[in-house]
Design a protein around this motif. Structure first.
Motif, PDB file in Angstrom:
ATOM      1  N   LYS A   1      37.361  66.961  73.407  1.00  0.00           N
ATOM      2  CA  LYS A   1      36.362  66.799  72.354  1.00  0.00           C
ATOM      3  C   LYS A   1      34.986  67.142  72.912  1.00  0.00           C
ATOM      4  O   LYS A   1      34.415  66.390  73.700  1.00  0.00           O
TER       5      LYS A   1
ATOM      6  N   SER B   1      30.301  65.297  69.552  1.00  0.00           N
ATOM      7  CA  SER B   1      30.565  63.981  68.971  1.00  0.00           C
ATOM      8  C   SER B   1      30.933  64.115  67.497  1.00  0.00           C
ATOM      9  O   SER B   1      30.491  65.039  66.807  1.00  0.00           O
ATOM     10  N   LYS B   2      31.743  63.165  67.044  1.00  0.00           N
ATOM     11  CA  LYS B   2      32.205  63.167  65.658  1.00  0.00           C
ATOM     12  C   LYS B   2      31.032  63.107  64.683  1.00  0.00           C
ATOM     13  O   LYS B   2      30.992  63.837  63.687  1.00  0.00           O
ATOM     14  N   ASN B   3      30.048  62.270  64.969  1.00  0.00           N
ATOM     15  CA  ASN B   3      28.917  62.130  64.052  1.00  0.00           C
ATOM     16  C   ASN B   3      28.078  63.400  63.968  1.00  0.00           C
ATOM     17  O   ASN B   3      27.591  63.769  62.894  1.00  0.00           O
ATOM     18  N   ARG B   4      27.869  64.079  65.104  1.00  0.00           N
ATOM     19  CA  ARG B   4      27.094  65.323  65.092  1.00  0.00           C
ATOM     20  C   ARG B   4      27.804  66.394  64.264  1.00  0.00           C
ATOM     21  O   ARG B   4      27.169  67.147  63.522  1.00  0.00           O
TER      22      ARG B   4
ATOM     23  N   SER C   1      28.907  59.898  57.733  1.00  0.00           N
ATOM     24  CA  SER C   1      29.359  59.399  59.041  1.00  0.00           C
ATOM     25  C   SER C   1      30.294  58.208  58.903  1.00  0.00           C
ATOM     26  O   SER C   1      31.112  57.944  59.792  1.00  0.00           O
TER      27      SER C   1
ATOM     28  N   GLN D   1      37.999  67.638  65.497  1.00  0.00           N
ATOM     29  CA  GLN D   1      37.143  66.689  66.204  1.00  0.00           C
ATOM     30  C   GLN D   1      36.382  65.745  65.276  1.00  0.00           C
ATOM     31  O   GLN D   1      35.958  64.673  65.704  1.00  0.00           O
TER      32      GLN D   1
END
Length: 744
Positions: free
Chosen positions: A500, A503-506, A515, A590
């Motif tokens: 990964k 980041s998931k949030n980005r 988010s 991701q």
């Protein structure tokens, strides 16, 4: 056919207008390596006869049929249109305006579903004529206007019935549709052309041709089987698919299976009826037969009678009859173990090209060189990432040209194998006869293994391989019991370790996703989601999302414009997001929380990739057969036994972040162990040692093979193929091969 040439074809009665139009043509940017020619047909009795004359005068693959009062103002017209055709081999013809539906009047501009744009002067002054926008590469339509019609395949214009200057465009649109091609309007940010037609004066022949069009096209019922047979005119006329009585289970529809069986027999009769024909024609006919077995299931998974005929042809091949020169191929010779992979066509998306790519990647640290031969790449570009992988092992690759000198290709492939390879690995299409012809004469060749990437369908090649590599146990059962192949072993799909990177949030911020939402992901070819019986993925997921308002579903693969996907997206306020097939899926893995196996047909590789990312996978409900779902892994929940149980399981994962984390980690570890690194490599080494090199003088198949009667699943699979549109692809393939036959 010259695939680097574009012809502009006009019917001319006004030289001044024509010459002005040609000036615009000559100002266009021409793709590097391409050439253009302009053909003016003067004095034609009809536009259809004129266009047929122009079509016969040129060897250009791409043809632009346009009015003399059309001026192309998009300088990138040729670059845009050729790239569009290359990306979409099913797209036969494009225009700039048209209609998704043809009204009963036969007049396309009376349709309520018009699309496209053009600068036009039919009102007496040039102004923008704009209908619905195209929001993707192209929008399939029922008909395009004849002001500009560009093709990448040749279908004769119907000069037999249209004698004047009207309805030739709608007729040609329907002819392409009947042949299995798409007709489309491409995306135009701004109009590509000006049509300076002026106020049009329609004469009395308009209505006469309108009635001809209605009679010929609007009252017929399109049938895929009939369409396929109509396209086969190479010494093969008027052979109908007959109905066969249903003597199996009364609760299963066997009609489609019977139709497919008769269709297959009819194509085999063509080959038998042309036994004395030249080598190249027989190869094309065998490709047609193989395509029928593959794309219109007959209940059989192999045809050794056909393979024996190909083996006989292989044994009669001789280097003395052809000058086989491989000196121009940049072969890298060294003392390492040399593996020659043979693939029909490599694609940017889909699992089977990635399987070969990952196989090579996992062997990079071994003392091996991996090279690839592409037998039927056609107009598709070899992916750059695959070339890079080949280069990393110091290998080379060779793409056969698009000519149809199959004897030379077969002998060249054989010579490459004899002089370079220590092992041959086949990743070929189910209907590709080239490996049988190249390797059918066994003497002097290294061992051959066939990777069974299409384990649920018919394929050619069992007669020449020393071992079959099955990718799962369900496929191995068919290999053993329906193909009578003895030397088979299971080797899991090779995979690459996933990291990964963002980041998931980005990533969610990048794609405009909340988010705090739970994001479900599913990736598969569009046909794998086509509803069958109780297995309706879009409707089932719509129901789940209505019960979970904080959930978003992303589906990659289907056409977002399909009615069912548009409806479920609308019904969930846009929380079902559908994206066309794309090779760029890493970021979607991701940013997601849960991966859903596609159904009624699974996509194994995409689900396993999700597991490698640590995203928990939920298997499909109540599969029709083990061959249509993932294998059982100890870390995976079993297939739910009902839709109700499936919905409850998905909702449980949605609401329980802890189970998602636990299951995601367990699944990742299990897949890592079986599909990557040392575990996968050690198993391959063991297979090569015990099942390949010790038995390199043996054939895989048994000496006696009694074909089994079709099962209930065979009948269901035949119906699913038809419902999913695979038989439409068959129609395209048959038409493609038939054009080659008629040009040989």
């Amino acid at each position: 056919m010259n695939d680097k040439k574009i012809a502009f074809i006009y019917c001319v009665n006004n030289r001044a207008l024509y010459e002005e139009s040609v000036r615009y043509v000559k100002s266009l940017y021409v793709p590097e390596g391409y050439e253009i020619e302009v053909i003016a047909i003067e004095g034609a009795s009809s536009i259809t006869s004129g266009y047929n004359q122009g079509m016969r005068q040129t060897d250009a693959k791409y043809k632009v049929y346009l009015h003399q009062d059309v001026f192309i103002i998009n300088k990138n017209f040729l670059i845009d249109s050729i790239e569009l055709f290359k990306r979409n081999i099913k797209l036969g013809m494009i225009g700039v305006i048209g209609a998704r539906t043809i009204p009963k009047s036969g007049i396309w501009w009376e349709s309520e579903n018009k699309i496209g744009k053009v600068y036009d002067s039919h009102t007496g002054k040039i102004e923008l004529l704009q209908f619905n926008d195209v929001e993707k590469d192209y929008e399939p339509v029922a008909a395009i206007d004849g002001l500009l019609m560009m093709t990448q395949y040749d279908i004769p214009w119907r000069e037999d019935i249209f004698k004047g200057w009207y309805f030739y465009d709608l007729s040609q649109s329907r002819e392409f549709f009947k042949a299995g091609f798409d007709v489309g309007i491409p995306f135009q940010e701004k109009p590509w052309v000006i049509h300076d037609c002026g106020i049009i004066d329609i004469d009395e022949t308009f209505d006469a041709n309108r009635k001809i069009f209605i009679t010929e096209y609007l009252k017929i019922e399109d049938s895929t089987e009939r369409c396929i047979l109509d396209n086969v005119n190479y010494q093969y006329k008027n052979q109908n698919v007959s109905n066969v009585g249903n003597h199996y289970n009364n609760f299963i529809n066997y009609d489609i299976l019977y139709h497919n069986q008769e269709l297959y027999k009819n194509f085999k009769s063509i080959l038998k009826g042309n036994a004395k024909e030249d080598f190249n024609k027989k190869i094309i006919l065998s490709k047609m037969i193989g395509a029928c077995g593959w794309l219109a299931h007959t209940g059989r998974y192999v045809d050794y009678e056909l393979e024996n005929e190909l083996l006989e042809m292989a044994n009669n091949l001789s280097y003395t009859a052809e000058k086989i020169d491989i000196s121009k191929i940049k072969i890298k010779r060294n003392d390492q173990f040399k593996v020659l992979h043979v693939i029909s066509t490599a694609y940017l998306t889909g699992g089977h090209t990635r399987l070969m790519d990952r196989w090579i990647k996992l062997r990079r640290d071994y003392d091996e060189v991996h090279s690839v031969v592409f037998t039927d790449q056609r107009g598709s570009v070899v992916p750059n990432w695959l070339i890079e992988t080949i280069n990393q092992t110091n290998g080379w690759y060779y793409v056969f040209s698009n000519d149809y000198n199959f004897k030379s290709k077969c002998l060249k492939l054989r010579k490459l194998a004899e002089e370079w390879a220590d092992l041959i690995v086949l990743h070929t299409h189910p209907n590709d006869p080239i490996p049988i012809l190249a390797f059918g004469y066994k003497e002097g060749l290294p061992p051959i293994i066939l990777v069974n990437h299409a384990d649920h369908v018919y394929w050619l090649g069992g007669s020449i391989c020393d071992a079959v590599i099955d990718i799962r146990e369900a496929g191995q059962l068919i290999t053993k019991h329906r193909r009578a192949i003895e030397n088979t072993v299971v080797l899991p799909i090779p995979l690459s370790v996933k990291a990964k990177k963002i980041s998931k949030n980005r990533l969610r911020e990048k794609y405009g996703l909340p988010s705090d939402s739970v994001i479900l992901l599913s990736i598969a070819s569009g046909y794998k989601y086509k509803p069958y019986q109780h297995l309706n993925f879009p409707i089932v997921l719509e129901d789940i999302l209505k019960k979970a308002p904080n959930v978003i579903l992303i589906v990659i693969g289907p056409d977002p414009q399909e009615k069912i996907w548009r409806e479920v997206s609308k019904n969930t306020n846009g929380r079902i997001i559908v994206i066309r097939a794309t090779p760029d899926v890493e970021e979607f893995y991701q940013l997601s929380d849960i991966f859903l196996e596609s159904f009624p047909i699974c996509s194994i590789t995409s689900a396993l990739d999700a597991m490698l990312y640590g995203i928990p996978v939920i298997k499909a409900p109540t599969p029709l057969s083990n061959i249509l779902t993932m294998e059982d892994y100890s870390s995976l929940d079993k297939n739910p036994k009902s839709l109700r149980e499936y919905k409850e399981l998905v909702l449980r994962y949605i609401h329980d972040i802890q189970i998602r984390q636990i299951k995601g980690n367990e699944q990742r570890e299990e897949v890592m162990k079986k599909h990557t690194g040392k575990g996968w490599n050690d198993l391959l080494d063991y297979i090569l040692l015990t099942n390949v090199f010790k038995q390199s003088n043996l054939r895989t198949r048994s000496h006696f093979f009694k074909e089994q009667e079709p099962s209930e699943f065979d009948a269901m699979w035949a119906e699913m193929q038809k419902n999913s549109g695979e038989t439409n692809f068959l129609s395209f393939e048959i038409n493609f091969y038939n054009q080659i036959l008629n040009n040989l």
